[in-house]
Design an enzyme around this catalytic site. Structure first.
Site, PDB file in Angstrom:
ATOM      1  N   HIS A 121       0.862  -1.184   0.000  1.00 35.52           N
ATOM      2  CA  HIS A 121       0.000   0.000   0.000  1.00 35.52           C
ATOM      3  C   HIS A 121       0.900   1.235   0.000  1.00 35.52           C
ATOM      4  O   HIS A 121       2.037   1.205   0.483  1.00 35.52           O
ATOM      5  CB  HIS A 121      -0.872  -0.041   1.262  1.00 35.52           C
ATOM      6  CG  HIS A 121      -1.906   1.017   1.374  1.00 35.52           C
ATOM      7  ND1 HIS A 121      -1.613   2.311   1.749  1.00 35.52           N
ATOM      8  CD2 HIS A 121      -3.262   0.977   1.202  1.00 35.52           C
ATOM      9  CE1 HIS A 121      -2.728   3.024   1.796  1.00 35.52           C
ATOM     10  NE2 HIS A 121      -3.746   2.244   1.468  1.00 35.52           N
ATOM     11  N   ASP A 198       2.611  -4.380   8.050  1.00 36.56           N
ATOM     12  CA  ASP A 198       1.380  -3.632   7.798  1.00 36.56           C
ATOM     13  C   ASP A 198       0.237  -4.627   7.909  1.00 36.56           C
ATOM     14  O   ASP A 198      -0.017  -5.423   7.005  1.00 36.56           O
ATOM     15  CB  ASP A 198       1.436  -3.010   6.404  1.00 36.56           C
ATOM     16  CG  ASP A 198       0.116  -2.374   5.974  1.00 36.56           C
ATOM     17  OD1 ASP A 198      -0.884  -2.490   6.708  1.00 36.56           O
ATOM     18  OD2 ASP A 198       0.075  -1.788   4.879  1.00 36.56           O
ATOM     19  N   GLN A 201      -4.986  -5.087   6.513  1.00 40.64           N
ATOM     20  CA  GLN A 201      -5.910  -6.101   5.999  1.00 40.64           C
ATOM     21  C   GLN A 201      -5.759  -7.427   6.745  1.00 40.64           C
ATOM     22  O   GLN A 201      -6.706  -8.204   6.848  1.00 40.64           O
ATOM     23  CB  GLN A 201      -5.675  -6.337   4.499  1.00 40.64           C
ATOM     24  CG  GLN A 201      -5.855  -5.110   3.632  1.00 40.64           C
ATOM     25  CD  GLN A 201      -7.273  -4.576   3.634  1.00 40.64           C
ATOM     26  OE1 GLN A 201      -8.228  -5.309   3.869  1.00 40.64           O
ATOM     27  NE2 GLN A 201      -7.417  -3.289   3.373  1.00 40.64           N
TER      28      GLN A 201
END
Length: 405
Positions: A121, A198, A201
């Site tokens: 991202h 990260d 999600q």
């Protein structure tokens, strides 16, 4: 089949009673909120509202207790070693920016390398880029193979360059790909890197165990996990959190201030400048207590069933080009209708009250590598139903016919 009761799960979310005509498949952008979260937010603002920390009055003291209880709730959910390893942020993007800024000012030196992947991202790209050129730090990227999976041989080669930081997504927000995170993080640690995940999600796909996963830092956003917007978490091992230079200054994060010098407070306060999103923290804790009632493996199995139903139906729609993998997928399908603009497809679906997202999904470098201008993203959650997937397939079929005419 799955043992998960999607209909019962859905009853916890008032959105679907208020908007019964909508099929919501934009869950990778944000999820809906259960009654437990909404009631927590409402109760705090109506009956408990006060600022936290250092207040002499009972209302402030109670708000502080609730806020720190929320921190402990999240600590237990992700199995951090102590509550002070949970830093509240406004979301994953803020957490990654704190890491990039904090590590650049303490750990990273000119000539050091940071390793990310081609699936990242923008938040896990731009946050590093903002500082790399200024500090003379090199940003390397793990490429994709022909199947749009991370090239593990290339990853191993890049580790021989001894990156100081390896920062990886847990699940691709653009494709739904679940990375082989455990083995990749272990390899990165063996190469001497600080590891960052990260989990924006990933947090909704799998409950992390941060004393088992070889992650020094793990970031996630509350609104992906049925919690409020504007609240997120930066988890870090205490020794490394203490090495971060704070990104923001002021308020509770200081110990002493003079016009010539300031010293910082202890964790977690030193990384939480300003008035925090108190209600958001309580709402996130409520979301975690809510989701903890359900079996993670059953939810995963149900999402796989939704994926399979969608996959099988797509085979009968002419011109569909699927970008996402079907194996190791967290419930996100990105696709195009051959020769058609993704926004046109999303607009036709919107006319039938099907909420999806079109574009490059904050992953422009990935779409450039795929030589694709954009795509339509369908992201499934456990409150989605098989009947909704079937309606979506019918709407896609009609969209294909309209755009082909």
């Amino acid at each position: 089949m799955s043992d998960f009761n999607a209909a019962a799960f859905r009853q916890h979310f008032p959105f679907f009673a208020a908007q019964p005509d909508w099929i919501y498949l934009d869950n990778a952008a944000t999820t809906h909120k259960p009654f437990a979260v909404l009631e927590t937010l409402d109760h705090f603002y109506r009956q408990q509202n006060s600022n936290v920390h250092r207040g002499a009055h009972k209302l402030s003291q109670m708000a502080t207790i609730l806020y720190e209880e929320a921190r402990s709730c999240i600590q237990q959910y992700v199995n951090a070693a102590e509550p002070a390893e949970i830093i509240f942020t406004s979301g994953t993007t803020a957490a990654l920016n704190q890491l990039a800024f904090g590590l650049m000012h303490t750990v990273l030196k000119p000539g050091d390398r940071i390793l990310i992947s081609a699936l990242e991202h923008h938040a896990n790209i731009v946050s590093w880029q903002l500082h790399c050129q200024r500090f003379g730090v090199i940003l390397d990227v793990i490429p994709l193979d022909s199947q749009l999976q991370l090239d593990q041989s290339a990853f191993e080669q890049l580790l021989t360059l001894h990156p100081k930081v390896v920062s990886l997504t847990q699940v691709s927000n653009a494709l739904g790909t679940v990375l082989p995170l455990a083995s990749m993080l272990q390899a990165a640690k063996a190469a001497g890197a600080i590891t960052v995940v990260d989990g924006a999600q990933g947090i909704v796909w799998d409950k992390p165990d941060l004393q088992q996963l070889a992650a020094d830092f793990y970031c996630f956003s509350g609104h992906k996990l049925y919690g409020p917007t504007g609240i997120g978490v930066l988890y870090g091992k205490r020794a490394l959190l203490e090495r971060l230079t704070p990104l923001l200054g002021g308020g509770e994060m200081i110990e002493q201030v003079s016009f010539s010098h300031s010293s910082f407070n202890h964790l977690p306060a030193r990384l939480e400048a300003g008035t925090p999103h108190i209600a958001g923290a309580l709402g996130l804790a409520a979301a975690i207590r809510f989701i903890s009632q359900f079996d993670v493996s059953q939810i995963k199995s149900y999402k796989r069933l939704l994926l399979k139903t969608f996959h099988d139906g797509l085979q009968h729609i002419p011109g569909i080009v699927v970008l996402s993998p079907w194996q190791d997928n967290a419930g996100i399908v990105t696709l195009n209708l051959q020769g058609e603009h993704s926004a046109d497809v999303a607009t036709l679906l919107n006319e039938q009250r099907i909420a999806v997202r079109a574009g490059r999904h904050c992953a422009m470098p990935l779409f450039d590598l795929m030589a694709t201008a954009g795509a339509v993203r369908f992201a499934f959650a456990p409150y989605n139903q098989i009947s909704e997937v079937e309606q979506c397939l019918k709407a896609l079929t009609q969209a294909a016919e309209i755009l082909a005419s």
